[in-house]
Write a protein that holds these residues in place. Structure first.
Motif, PDB file in Angstrom:
ATOM      1  N   PHE A  82       0.789  -1.221   0.000  1.00 22.20           N
ATOM      2  CA  PHE A  82       0.000   0.000   0.000  1.00 22.20           C
ATOM      3  C   PHE A  82       0.828   1.281   0.000  1.00 22.20           C
ATOM      4  O   PHE A  82       0.368   2.306  -0.513  1.00 22.20           O
ATOM      5  CB  PHE A  82      -0.951   0.009   1.201  1.00 22.20           C
ATOM      6  N   VAL A  83       2.015   1.285   0.607  1.00 17.20           N
ATOM      7  CA  VAL A  83       2.827   2.513   0.638  1.00 17.20           C
ATOM      8  C   VAL A  83       4.269   2.225   0.211  1.00 17.20           C
ATOM      9  O   VAL A  83       5.220   2.540   0.927  1.00 17.20           O
ATOM     10  CB  VAL A  83       2.792   3.171   2.034  1.00 17.20           C
ATOM     11  N   PRO A  84       4.460   1.638  -0.972  1.00 17.87           N
ATOM     12  CA  PRO A  84       5.822   1.315  -1.406  1.00 17.87           C
ATOM     13  C   PRO A  84       6.676   2.556  -1.671  1.00 17.87           C
ATOM     14  O   PRO A  84       7.910   2.491  -1.618  1.00 17.87           O
ATOM     15  CB  PRO A  84       5.582   0.529  -2.706  1.00 17.87           C
ATOM     16  N   ARG A  90       5.895   3.350   5.709  1.00 15.83           N
ATOM     17  CA  ARG A  90       6.066   1.902   5.598  1.00 15.83           C
ATOM     18  C   ARG A  90       6.769   1.348   6.844  1.00 15.83           C
ATOM     19  O   ARG A  90       6.319   0.356   7.436  1.00 15.83           O
ATOM     20  CB  ARG A  90       6.882   1.594   4.348  1.00 15.83           C
ATOM     21  N   SER A  91       7.828   1.996   7.278  1.00 15.46           N
ATOM     22  CA  SER A  91       8.535   1.550   8.479  1.00 15.46           C
ATOM     23  C   SER A  91       7.647   1.668   9.711  1.00 15.46           C
ATOM     24  O   SER A  91       7.649   0.791  10.582  1.00 15.46           O
ATOM     25  CB  SER A  91       9.807   2.385   8.683  1.00 15.46           C
ATOM     26  N   GLY A  92       6.874   2.758   9.789  1.00 16.52           N
ATOM     27  CA  GLY A  92       5.967   2.940  10.926  1.00 16.52           C
ATOM     28  C   GLY A  92       4.923   1.854  11.002  1.00 16.52           C
ATOM     29  O   GLY A  92       4.609   1.344  12.088  1.00 16.52           O
ATOM     30  N   LEU A  93       4.373   1.460   9.853  1.00 13.59           N
ATOM     31  CA  LEU A  93       3.378   0.379   9.831  1.00 13.59           C
ATOM     32  C   LEU A  93       3.998  -0.941  10.278  1.00 13.59           C
ATOM     33  O   LEU A  93       3.374  -1.710  11.024  1.00 13.59           O
ATOM     34  CB  LEU A  93       2.807   0.233   8.420  1.00 13.59           C
ATOM     35  N   ALA A 236      -4.150   4.453   6.828  1.00 13.05           N
ATOM     36  CA  ALA A 236      -5.314   3.786   7.411  1.00 13.05           C
ATOM     37  C   ALA A 236      -5.716   2.531   6.646  1.00 13.05           C
ATOM     38  O   ALA A 236      -6.150   1.539   7.249  1.00 13.05           O
ATOM     39  CB  ALA A 236      -6.493   4.755   7.472  1.00 13.05           C
ATOM     40  N   LEU A 237      -5.585   2.552   5.325  1.00 14.17           N
ATOM     41  CA  LEU A 237      -6.082   1.430   4.525  1.00 14.17           C
ATOM     42  C   LEU A 237      -5.389   0.107   4.844  1.00 14.17           C
ATOM     43  O   LEU A 237      -6.062  -0.902   5.089  1.00 14.17           O
ATOM     44  CB  LEU A 237      -5.968   1.770   3.034  1.00 14.17           C
ATOM     45  N   PRO A 238      -4.042   0.049   4.860  1.00 12.37           N
ATOM     46  CA  PRO A 238      -3.413  -1.228   5.223  1.00 12.37           C
ATOM     47  C   PRO A 238      -3.721  -1.650   6.652  1.00 12.37           C
ATOM     48  O   PRO A 238      -3.821  -2.847   6.944  1.00 12.37           O
ATOM     49  CB  PRO A 238      -1.913  -0.968   5.032  1.00 12.37           C
ATOM     50  N   LEU A 239      -3.884  -0.679   7.570  1.00 13.67           N
ATOM     51  CA  LEU A 239      -4.239  -1.015   8.944  1.00 13.67           C
ATOM     52  C   LEU A 239      -5.620  -1.664   9.012  1.00 13.67           C
ATOM     53  O   LEU A 239      -5.822  -2.654   9.725  1.00 13.67           O
ATOM     54  CB  LEU A 239      -4.216   0.245   9.821  1.00 13.67           C
ATOM     55  N   LEU A 240      -6.561  -1.113   8.265  1.00 15.67           N
ATOM     56  CA  LEU A 240      -7.915  -1.668   8.232  1.00 15.67           C
ATOM     57  C   LEU A 240      -7.894  -3.112   7.736  1.00 15.67           C
ATOM     58  O   LEU A 240      -8.500  -4.010   8.337  1.00 15.67           O
ATOM     59  CB  LEU A 240      -8.806  -0.800   7.340  1.00 15.67           C
ATOM     60  N   VAL A 241      -7.184  -3.338   6.638  1.00 13.66           N
ATOM     61  CA  VAL A 241      -7.084  -4.696   6.081  1.00 13.66           C
ATOM     62  C   VAL A 241      -6.417  -5.633   7.084  1.00 13.66           C
ATOM     63  O   VAL A 241      -6.848  -6.775   7.286  1.00 13.66           O
ATOM     64  CB  VAL A 241      -6.300  -4.669   4.751  1.00 13.66           C
ATOM     65  N   TYR A 242      -5.380  -5.132   7.726  1.00 15.42           N
ATOM     66  CA  TYR A 242      -4.629  -5.946   8.705  1.00 15.42           C
ATOM     67  C   TYR A 242      -5.512  -6.410   9.857  1.00 15.42           C
ATOM     68  O   TYR A 242      -5.555  -7.605  10.173  1.00 15.42           O
ATOM     69  CB  TYR A 242      -3.451  -5.119   9.231  1.00 15.42           C
ATOM     70  N   PHE A 243      -6.230  -5.480  10.486  1.00  8.41           N
ATOM     71  CA  PHE A 243      -7.044  -5.839  11.646  1.00  8.41           C
ATOM     72  C   PHE A 243      -8.111  -6.866  11.279  1.00  8.41           C
ATOM     73  O   PHE A 243      -8.329  -7.842  12.011  1.00  8.41           O
ATOM     74  CB  PHE A 243      -7.712  -4.595  12.239  1.00  8.41           C
ATOM     75  N   VAL A 244      -8.764  -6.665  10.149  1.00 12.36           N
ATOM     76  CA  VAL A 244      -9.838  -7.569   9.749  1.00 12.36           C
ATOM     77  C   VAL A 244      -9.283  -8.958   9.405  1.00 12.36           C
ATOM     78  O   VAL A 244      -9.843  -9.978   9.831  1.00 12.36           O
ATOM     79  CB  VAL A 244     -10.618  -6.975   8.559  1.00 12.36           C
TER      80      VAL A 244
END
Length: 330
Positions: A82-84, A90-93, A236-244
């Motif tokens: 999502f954030v290449p 990217r590091s923060g995620l 937010a988008l990769p975090l949303l996918v991750y949690f679900v």
């Protein structure tokens, strides 16, 4: 969340004043909120009934695999997907994915009617692994694995003291307080009084502490979040996918392994939740307070709180549909 964002945006110097009250890298106002949140939940745990959980190797091994193999690898993949083009975010995620939840997960588990004793044991297990493995995992996912894949590498210089202090403050203190409270009160008044009279009065303070902590978190970073909405959306988008995905994996695995509803939901929430306070502290300590890594850490609870509240409802909906026989402790 809305009140915190408004305060952080509209009250001059509020975030600076709150940040000034610290113990090492830990914000004392947030620490107080988390202690108030955690103490009632840990005071409810029947510590004399944790033996069967400790003997349940299937549950313990599955939790370790989800928390320390599947979840970090998934966040690494999502961050690069999502954030290449944004290495700081990217590091923060990736750091958020490494910080396993040791506090707020107890609230989600409580609201979803999970197994309290199992949650306590799994959180303790994650705490031990967090102290031992966080630095090595950060080094692997930020430097070694990207180098193997021919991708750019990032810094992985994490403070062992920051990680240890986070575990001691956010889990150690309320765990000790909860254990001593139950032990002393039960000896003095008996279990019937403790669980029938004392706990109902203490219980609501967990939610008061949760709401207070959320408001403080967002007031600290209200200006950063509201002034960079496009960046927040990309994080937010990769975090949303991750949690679900992680929560769904935990629920499916628990169902297949026939753990019962209570332990299954505990497995899912302990895997899906993240220690956002540790992630923020590590990002600030390593990359600086104004860094993109720190912003990614702050966006974590912005997404985690509403998503995991929604997943509480999803778990409760699934209880009668997919777990028709209530498990002990549900």
């Amino acid at each position: 969340m809305a009140l915190g964002l408004a305060l952080g945006r509209l009250v001059p110097g509020l975030n600076t004043a709150l940040e000034a009250v610290k113990l090492g890298s830990i914000s004392l106002p947030i620490a107080i909120g988390l202690l108030v949140m955690m103490f009632p939940v840990l005071a409810k745990v029947r510590y004399d009934e944790t033996g069967p959980v400790l003997a349940d190797r299937k549950l313990l091994v599955t939790s370790l695999v989800l928390n320390w193999l599947l979840a970090p690898a998934l966040m690494f993949a999502l961050a690069w997907l999502f954030v290449p083009d944004l290495p700081e975010y990217r590091s923060g995620l990736i750091i958020v994915g490494l910080a396993r939840c040791i506090a707020m997960v107890m609230i989600w588990n409580e609201l979803a009617c999970g197994d309290r004793e199992a949650a306590t044991v799994l959180v303790l297990l994650n705490s031990v692994f967090q102290v031992i493995a966080f630095g090595a995992m950060g080094w692997f996912y930020l430097q070694i694995l990207p180098a193997w894949l021919g991708l750019p590498v990032a810094s992985a210089d994490f403070s062992f003291w920051t990680i240890t202090l986070s575990v001691l403050v956010f889990l150690g203190l309320p765990l000790l307080a909860g254990f001593l409270t139950r032990t002393v009160a039960e000896k003095a008044k008996g279990r019937s009084w403790y669980e029938g009279t004392f706990l109902p009065k203490l219980g609501p303070w967990a939610l008061y502490g949760l709401l207070f902590t959320i408001m403080l978190l967002f007031s600290l970073q209200g200006e950063s979040i509201t002034s960079r909405p496009q960046d927040v959306a990309r994080i937010a988008l990769p975090l949303l996918v991750y949690f679900v995905l992680v929560f769904g994996a935990g629920m499916v695995i628990g169902k297949v392994m026939r753990l019962g509803y209570a332990k299954t939901v505990t497995l899912a929430f302990t895997a899906a939740g993240n220690n956002f306070e540790l992630a923020i502290a590590v990002a600030i300590g390593t990359f600086g307070v104004t860094s993109g890594q720190a912003l990614a850490g702050v966006v974590g609870p912005l997404i985690e709180v509403p998503v995991l509240v929604a997943l509480v409802y999803a778990a409760l909906w699934s209880r009668n549909r997919y777990f028709p026989t209530p498990a002990q402790g549900a």
